[in-house]
Scaffold this motif. Sequence first.
Motif, mmCIF file in Angstrom:
data_model
loop_
_atom_site.group_PDB
_atom_site.id
_atom_site.type_symbol
_atom_site.label_atom_id
_atom_site.label_comp_id
_atom_site.label_asym_id
_atom_site.label_seq_id
_atom_site.Cartn_x
_atom_site.Cartn_y
_atom_site.Cartn_z
ATOM 1 N N VAL A 94 17.527 5.513 -30.533
ATOM 2 C CA VAL A 94 16.500 6.063 -31.433
ATOM 3 C C VAL A 94 15.772 4.711 -32.220
ATOM 4 C CG1 VAL A 94 17.126 8.365 -31.253
ATOM 5 C CG2 VAL A 94 17.744 7.033 -33.084
ATOM 6 N N PHE A 95 16.380 3.654 -32.195
ATOM 7 C CA PHE A 95 15.863 2.590 -33.219
ATOM 8 C C PHE A 95 14.523 2.301 -33.183
ATOM 9 C CE2 PHE A 95 15.417 -1.668 -34.588
ATOM 10 C CZ PHE A 95 16.007 -1.571 -35.714
ATOM 11 N N PRO A 96 13.785 2.137 -31.931
ATOM 12 C CA PRO A 96 12.554 1.665 -32.043
ATOM 13 C C PRO A 96 11.641 2.798 -32.190
ATOM 14 C CG PRO A 96 13.361 1.813 -29.638
ATOM 15 C CD PRO A 96 14.616 2.122 -30.583
ATOM 16 N N LEU A 97 12.047 4.027 -32.096
ATOM 17 C CA LEU A 97 11.027 5.268 -32.366
ATOM 18 C C LEU A 97 10.965 5.425 -34.065
ATOM 19 C CD1 LEU A 97 12.747 7.824 -30.038
ATOM 20 C CD2 LEU A 97 10.773 6.157 -29.580
ATOM 21 N N VAL A 98 12.061 4.963 -34.450
ATOM 22 C CA VAL A 98 12.286 4.958 -36.040
ATOM 23 C C VAL A 98 11.476 3.796 -36.955
ATOM 24 C CG1 VAL A 98 13.791 5.372 -38.058
ATOM 25 C CG2 VAL A 98 14.163 6.412 -36.077
ATOM 26 N N PHE A 99 12.019 2.649 -36.124
ATOM 27 C CA PHE A 99 11.443 1.221 -37.046
ATOM 28 C C PHE A 99 10.058 0.769 -36.457
ATOM 29 C CE2 PHE A 99 15.730 1.891 -38.316
ATOM 30 C CZ PHE A 99 15.537 1.562 -39.608
ATOM 31 N N ASP A 100 9.528 -0.203 -37.104
ATOM 32 C CA ASP A 100 8.160 -0.897 -36.492
ATOM 33 C C ASP A 100 8.690 -1.998 -35.449
ATOM 34 O OD1 ASP A 100 9.074 -2.686 -38.047
ATOM 35 O OD2 ASP A 100 7.497 -2.513 -39.378
ATOM 36 N N THR A 101 7.606 -2.516 -34.746
ATOM 37 C CA THR A 101 7.826 -3.426 -33.977
ATOM 38 C C THR A 101 8.224 -4.584 -34.464
ATOM 39 O OG1 THR A 101 5.631 -2.614 -33.109
ATOM 40 C CG2 THR A 101 6.480 -4.733 -32.167
ATOM 41 N N TYR A 102 8.177 -5.047 -35.551
ATOM 42 C CA TYR A 102 8.672 -6.268 -36.128
ATOM 43 C C TYR A 102 10.235 -6.156 -36.133
ATOM 44 C CZ TYR A 102 10.373 -9.492 -39.820
ATOM 45 O OH TYR A 102 10.892 -10.356 -40.479
ATOM 46 N N GLN A 103 10.984 -4.629 -36.795
ATOM 47 C CA GLN A 103 12.126 -4.518 -36.817
ATOM 48 C C GLN A 103 12.726 -4.593 -35.205
ATOM 49 O OE1 GLN A 103 13.796 -4.562 -39.503
ATOM 50 N NE2 GLN A 103 12.036 -4.096 -40.958
ATOM 51 N N THR A 104 12.113 -3.884 -34.480
ATOM 52 C CA THR A 104 12.500 -4.017 -33.068
ATOM 53 C C THR A 104 12.663 -5.465 -32.326
ATOM 54 O OG1 THR A 104 11.272 -2.009 -32.646
ATOM 55 C CG2 THR A 104 12.099 -2.773 -30.730
ATOM 56 N N ASN A 105 11.702 -6.078 -32.783
ATOM 57 C CA ASN A 105 11.579 -7.464 -32.365
ATOM 58 C C ASN A 105 12.967 -8.324 -32.757
ATOM 59 O OD1 ASN A 105 10.470 -9.323 -30.639
ATOM 60 N ND2 ASN A 105 8.345 -9.138 -31.584
ATOM 61 N N ILE A 106 13.294 -8.070 -33.896
ATOM 62 C CA ILE A 106 14.341 -8.943 -34.600
ATOM 63 C C ILE A 106 15.753 -8.131 -33.834
ATOM 64 C CG2 ILE A 106 15.943 -8.766 -36.533
ATOM 65 C CD1 ILE A 106 13.302 -8.772 -38.418
ATOM 66 N N MET A 107 15.530 -7.018 -33.692
ATOM 67 C CA MET A 107 16.731 -6.435 -32.834
ATOM 68 C C MET A 107 16.960 -6.844 -31.608
ATOM 69 S SD MET A 107 18.830 -4.632 -34.273
ATOM 70 C CE MET A 107 19.835 -3.249 -34.638
ATOM 71 N N VAL A 108 15.827 -7.172 -30.793
ATOM 72 C CA VAL A 108 16.130 -7.646 -29.551
ATOM 73 C C VAL A 108 16.484 -9.147 -29.595
ATOM 74 C CG1 VAL A 108 14.745 -8.683 -27.397
ATOM 75 C CG2 VAL A 108 13.825 -6.328 -28.715
ATOM 76 N N THR A 109 16.147 -9.871 -30.532
ATOM 77 C CA THR A 109 16.858 -11.282 -30.349
ATOM 78 C C THR A 109 18.494 -10.910 -30.897
ATOM 79 O OG1 THR A 109 14.737 -11.863 -31.674
ATOM 80 C CG2 THR A 109 16.673 -13.324 -32.006
ATOM 81 N N ALA A 110 18.685 -10.097 -31.863
ATOM 82 C CA ALA A 110 20.224 -10.037 -32.211
ATOM 83 C C ALA A 110 20.805 -9.404 -30.860
ATOM 84 C CB ALA A 110 20.347 -8.825 -33.225
#
Lengths: 414, 266
Positions: free
Chosen positions: A105-121
């Motif tokens: 559910v992460f990308p549904l709750v947070f914005d693209t910027y956060q999702t991008n960081i998460m992808v890197t992680a």
Amino acid sequence: MKIILRDFKKSLLISLWFMFLTFPLVVVRVNTIENVVVWRWSNLIWVAAGSFFLSYLWRYMLARRNRRRKIAEEGVETRGRLQMLLENEQLRNRVLAILLALALVFPLVFDTYQTNIMVTALIFVVLGLGLNIGVGLAGLLDLGYVAFFGLGAYCYAILNHNFDLGFWFVLPIGGMIGCLFGVILGFPILRLRGDYLAIVTLGFGMLFRVIMENWETLSSGPSGIANIDRPGLFGLEMTLAQSTTYIYYIMVALVVLTIIVTNRLKNSRIGRAWIALREDEVACVAMGIDMGRTKLSAYALGAFWAGMVGVIFAAKTTFINPASFTFMESAIILSIVVLGGMGSILGVILGAFILILLPEYLRAFAEYRMLIFGAAMVLMMIFRPQGLISGLRQVYTYKGHKTHVGVKEQPINE
Amino acid sequence: MNESGRKLLEVKGLTMDFGGLRAVDSVSLTVHEGEIAALIGPNGAGKTTFFNCVTGIYVPTKGDILLHPQGEQTRRLNGLKPNQVTEMGLARTFQNIRLFGGMTVLENVMIGRHCRTSSGIFRSILRGSRVREEEQQIVEDSYYWLNKVGLEKYVNEFARNLPYGAQRRLEIARAMATDPLLLLLDEPAAGMNPYETSALEVLIRRISEEEKIAILLIEHDMKLVMKISHPIYVMEYGKKIAQGSPQDVRNNPRVIEAYLGEEVEA
């Protein structure tokens, strides 16, 4: 109680000493314009409190470590609460399910910027898990791991540019290329151990970058390759945000796949051979394990994940150049494995999140990042040299109805 | 202790040079099926080097190492890698214990089963029923050996946490898990107290009798050697100086001179 009092006294002395040392620097200030001396007494209090607190904490932690070590030497079981928790399979599975749900559910709750960081992680999670096969399980120190990552990325970039091949087609090819180079590099270094191995792999990492910077016709040199296609989904047109979310889900899937595969390997005949190789090479060989094959398989499998995730990296950033694949990246991936705990899958995941996400969210302290990083590493080596999570043991169930081939079960009496 | 048994391991004129130093000088030795042979000698006599040559850790300069498995062709072991030697049926322990400290006791023994099992990478990833069965069989076999050496209460303990005597026994269990024809023990009683040594003696005897395998041991503990082994080979400065029954060796003047000294008189 006595010990505490003694520590208290020592810490007090240390803080007095620090007050004395820093007095000329932080308290006295000569204002040369008005020719007056400003006495900043409040600073002295801060120094005193800070040094007292830190020194006391330091002493407390050291004492705790020594106590634990003493207990361990006496042969008593020392398992932390966390460790007990992790060895409880039912609980562990439940926690994993919750984590997976949160990840979905992460990308549904947070914005693209956060999702991008998460992808890197997540990319670094896979890299960490891949390197963990070589370094953590088989004990083969690899300082040039980023080269395999770069190989995968360049593989996609070049194939995409020149032959217009799609992401899904190249994804397994990237893995295979990584695997292949893992074997090619593996052969000459089979006989090397420890420091020598580290130097050769370091060289390989450097070599990759130098080649990519200079082989203009293949890699466009230092300027890199731009406009790499993002991953497609049956030819659907996607906005940047949608595409990021899509890549995020691909990464989650890949992380899950990596965890399953490495976990299965770890608890298999092959994985045990890797761990045995790490523990004692001579004994391992004397027990009938083919060292060459075992080392090569560890290298190749580690490189496989790096190659694969390299393809995703290229698709995510749509632009790659040799500067993305420096020794710094290798060092970070290695730190992830060491920080998390050699050989521990959960530890590596934790390590990746800490090392990738913390710097992102601590941008305010960007200048001190490397300082904090270094200090954290030194502290880790003093207090938890085995990593955040380590020493988990695999427990096997004994059914007891089958006996050794051709031999009768005998009661033991001694 | 049957002398009429078939030859199992035959070493002929084994020589090992390290540069200009001849550590082992044309030593010949034969181990028959079912017997407990011993190799003794003062420190630095070349016993462990001999062992390392036989188990493939060193490649001998000269000589033959022949294995005669029952019902199979004779095999020459020179130049084989240690893991191949183990596969042929020679398992060993080490003078300075070499366990996998970070693995559990059970896993240590499970490693011994490695060369007798076959699951590869892909099958391990897919983990089909055959792999699971094999895994379970490995666990059962390993338990069998832990029971045999009396370490079943430590199964899930890390090997490095075991008491010294138990570590030695674990090494034996791990070696036995490779299903050997011949078990080579490198100073199994080193550093043990008298109680542990006598337990070890019982264990070695039991393994020899119950598993019907041959054992070759290097040992310093003369009492133990004289009690359990029948042919005894004595080395000094790389050369074999005597061989025969405990009685012969005990009375051999060269052995007394080289090694036993007054201890035999006492």
